[in-house]
Design an enzyme around this catalytic site. Sequence first.
Site, PDB file in Angstrom:
ATOM      1  N   THR A  92       0.873  -1.184   0.000  1.00  0.00           N
ATOM      2  CA  THR A  92       0.000   0.000   0.000  1.00  0.00           C
ATOM      3  C   THR A  92       0.904   1.226   0.000  1.00  0.00           C
ATOM      4  OG1 THR A  92      -1.592  -1.259   1.299  1.00  0.00           O
ATOM      5  CG2 THR A  92      -1.923   1.122   1.160  1.00  0.00           C
ATOM      6  N   LYS A 168      -7.323   1.327  -3.280  1.00  0.00           N
ATOM      7  CA  LYS A 168      -6.862   0.696  -2.029  1.00  0.00           C
ATOM      8  C   LYS A 168      -6.882   1.709  -0.872  1.00  0.00           C
ATOM      9  CE  LYS A 168      -4.846  -1.744   1.087  1.00  0.00           C
ATOM     10  NZ  LYS A 168      -5.660  -2.592   1.935  1.00  0.00           N
ATOM     11  N   LYS A 237      -0.136   5.418   8.401  1.00  0.00           N
ATOM     12  CA  LYS A 237       0.476   5.684   7.083  1.00  0.00           C
ATOM     13  C   LYS A 237      -0.591   5.734   5.989  1.00  0.00           C
ATOM     14  CE  LYS A 237       1.323   2.155   4.806  1.00  0.00           C
ATOM     15  NZ  LYS A 237       1.383   1.083   3.842  1.00  0.00           N
TER      16      LYS A 237
END
Length: 293
Positions: A92, A168, A237
Amino acid sequence: MKVGFVGLGHMGGAMAVNLKKAGHELTVYNRTRAKAERLGLKVANTPADAARDAEVVITMLADDDAVTEVVFGPSGLANTLRPGAIHLSMSTISVALSQQLAEEHSEHKQGYVAAPVFGRPQAAAEAKLFIVAAGEAGAVKKCEPLFAAMGQRTFPMGDVPVKANVVKLSGNFLIASVIETLGEALSLVRKYDVNPEKYVELLTSTLFAAPVYKTYADLIVKEQFEPAGFRLKLGLKDVRLAMAAAEAQAVPMPVASVIRDHALEGLANGMGDKDWSSLAQVVSNNAGLNGRS
Ligand code: NAP
């Protein structure tokens, strides 16, 4: 197929093993070599070595810094990946880094497919990931047998790689918002002495009968935050990356800002390596329910 695999953490280790089980010829690299050696796969000394003979090299690394180091660093895989071979990027990462990867690989006539995944380490171990894939059609097709070995379904998003990354990131933002709101709702009912197990059973067997509510409500009520399936640090994150992608297109995401601050509060209190479901504990602590999420 000859596959290089870089990044054997909670997710990557299981994914690499499934590729090997499906008959692919793997050469793996991990910064901490011991994690690579215990999988019984052929271990390379550098990411460049893992990519040298590969038709496809997969990266499954923590974050943008790790991917940048592993791809563009002095012993990075971009140095050895042959023209026509593909970098399959499954971590990711930011939309901005994915765009840079697409451009730089293209300059070197290397293929690039972005294919981040949904599913926790258990889903990775059971080859039940959901894979979101985007890139040039021929390159995506070449990766299909690899997707089949790692996941239960692949969702193609067209030939522009960053589309997969933004899908995502938006999905992880939605999961984080479920954890946040479950934390708030559970804090509310607990203050009124409602039994949390019964409350969750009511929700998840009626209007909220979705995997995301079932999985996270269960972890939150049982306070099962360790060992982490997905660390709070990495969750923070992802929320930051969603916010950066949003800012680039002038999309206000006020809920993401709240979640970012709660995740930071968790990190400040030593919770960074706990599962990101512990975000609900930050919320319940703020409601004076210390230690009860
Ligand atoms: P993890 O267990 O923390 O593993 C991270 C991997 O990145 C390890 O192999 C680590 O190497 C490597 N790494 C970190 N910094 C590095 C650097 N500077 N240079 C080289 N290697 C470096 O993370 P994970 O849970 O497997 O997640 C991997 C990716 O999948 C992340 O992008 C995450 O957001 C995404 N993801 C995770 C989940 C989940 O539920 N866990 C679900 C979907 C997607 P060392 O072993 O040496 O530390």
